[in-house]
Design a protein around this motif. Structure first.
Motif: not given
Length: 853
Positions: A141, A155, A159, A184, A186, A191
């Motif tokens: 993102e 990510r 979170d 964000l 990966t 994640d």
């Protein structure tokens, strides 16, 4: 189907309930073992796939060839490589692209003001590599950082910290840096890389905050052109690289990363679980053996009739082993299925507690299937072997007697063997603790002590049950007296039943004592070495955390309430060829805030060419004041340092001390691990702490604690470890309780006529239930008492041997409250185990019980 096999099948059908406890014991042990192995296979395969996918575009990695590894650490420290090598590498035939990878420690602060991660796994920061094939992270993102202060965060870390795109937060490098999250990312489709956090910065920011000087990188990632293999690329690169720099293939790099995760986390984690699987199976062994011993004793007349009718010893023994084998196979097979369920449950549970278990199906290796099955069958058959041999030795004339019940307290041979084991245990322990400190020798003594406890159990049970049952006899009258006599009537059975619980309680007590000793050691270390008033630190362990800014200690020292503030940094170097950790600090201030014991020489004039060492290291390296130690740093330079001081205590201060000026030319990312603060005379502690807290807030808001608070927080991870240990050992204790319940149930079957007569002469059902429950409590009390004594002894052995075999002087401590709780839990568990047998006994029909054979 031969006669003995038919008899075994018929017996199993007729007496299924007798083996329910055995089935559950094997099932639980095998399920735990299988679940651990399958989970380990799945994690290894998943991480291997994840690293392979993440680094698929990297064909070679250029890095420093040498590492410096200090004692107690598996990963070494490499020196940086010069980013100017990128231009040289790009000119090598077959190279399509090359990019420096700058990496250091960087810890994000979440929206709640708390640091993200730091509890073990690394908290990393680095430059965002613009070549998407060389970058192991992918933008999920947002976008890549384009200007100073912009970052991309994996990510999972975002979170956990409640961070979203557009949020502004602090990144500890360790100097606090204000950053804005613009993307964000990966890693390998996940994640994050397990619980490792990553913050991607611009290259300029990474060089500014993560390196000692511009132009340095941890490694250089290289991508090959079309048709060029990784091996050929490495060969081409090797020919142009300077001395001390090496090239490895991308596949080797991915394999090293996977092995690092396996060795540092997976191996430790799975080994930890396998140890508890072994404890559970060991406890199950006693429960299974006791079940078959009772069953064989109850079948004395049946086996004698078989012998009188012509059955051989081998056939009678074989029939018992066939029953054990049938139970073992069925229970182990069910345990395998249960183990797969455990692994699947953990795969679903891990993400819920913050551990990103890689997606995909379970990976089940052949060893993970065959080993638990084989172990379950062998444990069950091995436990039934001696009862089976005893069954085969039944004389035909025994058919004329009532069912035989073992009433002996142990033979002379057992007593002699047990005494010999106890003597050998004492000798091995004293050698491993006092004479020549050795964990191996002390461990052998501990194992022999366990054997001695088990062998001498029947003899000890007579005295222990009499002593433990005396209060019950007085408080409960006839009911208590009958309960005590029932527990005494078969000492071997009582000892075997209690041994399973004893092992579980012993392991719980061992970890309880060891944990309390670790906390006492930390408290003594801080109290004895730390002469300051408050400590500033980051509450993290392992490779996590970013450390403290080296600017923090001078800023605190400028406060009017502060007399001295000293920061302790960390460096590494080879001292005369051996990797050692260095404490980087102001030696003069160190001597004022820490108690270093007797100091020979002076800490005042170390300068850039002086070093201070502990007496122990001075003896090991054959150095004295005025001597010369040769230090080789990660940048490859070797320099002589003059020993200017030798001090007595290391503990918090470390074994080697150099000045910041001496470390500056060789440092990479500089940070402190602790800032110790001493107030001026007359300063109120609360006011002084508040003043330090105000300064600390400007440097990432690390924790400011009093000396006692710092000691408690340093030992905080021990309670977390003990909680996990207790949760895992609950399985072993549960299996032990199954053994007690099963033994009492079989004993009730054996005493059917006796119980009927007691009811006929006026014993009420409530009295009968109480008698069975108190018998269960007495057996549990015997096992719990033995476990507490054995666990305390083994804890003392472990503490003393660990202290003698390491540089740390451990303090032995017995936690009476925790051990009292363990004792109460053991007694309560015994009462719980007796509930079902007591209800069953109370339901017996009086007339049928009196008429029973």
């Amino acid at each position: 189907m031969n006669a003995s096999l038919r008899l075994s099948v018929s017996s199993l059908r007729a007496h299924k309930r007798r083996f329910a406890g055995t089935f559950l014991a094997v099932f639980l042990g095998v399920a735990f073992l299988a679940g651990t192995l399958v989970m380990g296979d799945t994690l290894r395969a998943s991480f291997s796939s994840m690293f392979g996918d993440a680094t698929a575009g990297t064909d070679a990695v250029v890095r420093s060839a040498d590492t410096i590894t200090t004692p107690g650490e598996s990963q070494g420290v490499r020196q940086p490589v010069d980013t100017s090598l990128v231009r040289t590498i790009e000119k090598v035939p077959g190279v399509a692209a090359a990019a420096p990878q700058i990496q250091g420690r960087g810890q994000l602060v979440g929206t709640d003001g708390k640091p993200v991660g730091g509890q073990g796994p690394p908290t990393l920061a680095g430059n965002w590599i613009t070549d998407s094939r060389l970058n192991p992270y992918r933008i999920a993102e947002g976008r890549a950082p384009a200007k100073s202060g912009e970052v991309v965060v994996n990510r999972g870390a975002a979170d956990k910290g409640g961070l979203r795109i557009g949020d502004t937060t602090t990144l500890r490098t360790p100097d606090p840096v204000e950053v804005t999250v613009v993307g964000l990312a990966t890693f390998g489709g996940q994640d994050g890389m397990a619980q490792v956090t990553f913050t991607g910065m611009t290259r300029a920011d990474a060089e500014k905050y993560l390196t000692a000087r511009p132009g340095q990188a941890a490694s250089i990632q290289v991508r090959a052109g079309p048709g060029v293999s990784q091996a050929r690329l490495v060969s081409e690169l090797t020919s142009v690289l300077p001395e001390g720099v090496e090239a490895i293939t991308g596949q080797e790099s991915a394999r090293e990363n996977t092995d690092m995760i396996s060795s540092q986390f997976l191996t430790l984690f799975t080994t930890f679980l396998l140890v508890f699987s072994g404890v559970a199976l060991l406890v199950a062994t006693f429960s299974i053996h006791n079940t078959f011993a009772i069953v064989v004793a109850q079948r004395t007349r049946d086996n004698a009739l078989l012998r009188a009718l012509g059955a051989s010893r081998r056939q009678v023994a074989g029939a018992t082993l066939v029953e054990a084998g049938a139970v073992a196979v069925v229970a182990s097979a069910a345990g395998l299925v249960g183990g797969l369920g455990i692994a699947a449950g953990l795969q679903a549970l891990f993400p819920a507690i913050g551990f990103p278990f890689p997606e995909g199906g379970l990976v089940i290796g052949s060893l993970s299937l065959l080993l638990p099955l084989a172990v379950g069958i062998l444990v069950c058959l091995g436990s039934a072997l001696l009862p089976a041999v005893r069954a085969g030795r039944t004389a035909p004339l025994a058919a004329l007697r009532e069912s035989a019940v073992d009433r002996s307290a142990g033979s002379r041979t057992r007593t002699v063997v047990g005494g010999a084991c106890a003597a050998a245990a004492l000798a091995s322990t004293l050698v491993g603790v006092l004479v020549s400190p050795s964990l191996w020798s002390a461990g052998l003594g501990g194992v022999l002590a366990l054997v001695a406890f088990v062998v001498l159990g029947p003899a000890a049970s007579r005295f222990a049950v009499r002593a433990l049952g005396a209060p019950v006899d007085r408080l409960r009258g006839v009911t208590g007296g009958l309960a005590r006599r029932n527990a005494l009537r078969s000492p071997k059975r009582t000892a075997a039943t209690a041994s399973a619980l004893m092992i579980g309680v012993a392991v719980v007590s061992l970890f309880t004592v060891f944990g309390a000793s670790l906390k006492a050691t930390m408290d003594r270390t801080v109290s004895r070495s730390f002469a300051g008033d408050v400590a500033v630190s980051n509450p993290s362990f392992g490779a996590g955390g970013s450390g403290l800014s080296p600017k923090l200690a001078p800023a605190i020292a400028r406060q009017p309430a502060v007399a001295e503030a000293v920061g302790l940094g960390r460096g590494v170097a080879k001292v005369d060829g051996s990797g050692r950790a260095l404490t980087v600090t102001d030696p003069v201030a160190l001597g004022r805030v820490f108690d270093l014991g007797t100091v020979r020489g002076s800490l005042d004039h170390l300068g850039t060419q002086g070093i201070a060492i502990t007496e122990e290291e001075a003896g090991r390296q054959h150095l004295t004041v005025g001597g010369t130690a040769r230090l080789t740093f990660t940048d490859g330079t070797t320099r002589p340092f003059t020993v200017r001081a030798v001090y007595g205590r290391s503990e918090l201060a470390g074994d080697y001390v150099i000045t910041r000026a001496a470390w500056a030319p060789h440092r990479t990312q500089d940070s402190d691990t602790l800032v110790a603060v001493a107030f001026r005379p007359g300063v109120d502690p609360a006011e002084g702490k508040a003043a330090v807290q105000q300064v600390a807030e400007r440097y990432g808001n690390p924790s400011v604690q009093t000396r006692d608070e710092y000691a408690r927080s340093s030992a905080g991870g021990i309670d977390m470890m003990l909680s996990l240990v207790y949760a895992l050992l609950a399985l072993a204790v549960f299996i032990a309780l199954l053994g007690i319940a099963n033994t009492l149930t079989l004993a009730i079957h054996e005493r059917t006529r006796e119980l009927g007569l007691l009811r006929a002469v006026g014993q009420t059902r409530s009295q009968l239930r109480a008698m069975v429950r108190w018998e269960s409590v007495l057996v549990a009390a015997f096992g719990t008492t033995g476990g507490l004594v054995l666990g305390a002894f083994l804890g003392w052995v472990l503490v003393e041997a660990s202290g003698g075999a390491s540089d740390t002087a451990f303090a032995f401590a017995l936690p009476p409250v925790r051990l009292a709780v363990v004792a109460l839990v053991g007694l309560a568990a015994g009462a719980l185990a007796g509930l079902r047998p007591a209800r069953r006994a109370a339901r017996l029909d009086v007339l049928r019980a009196i008429a029973a054979e």
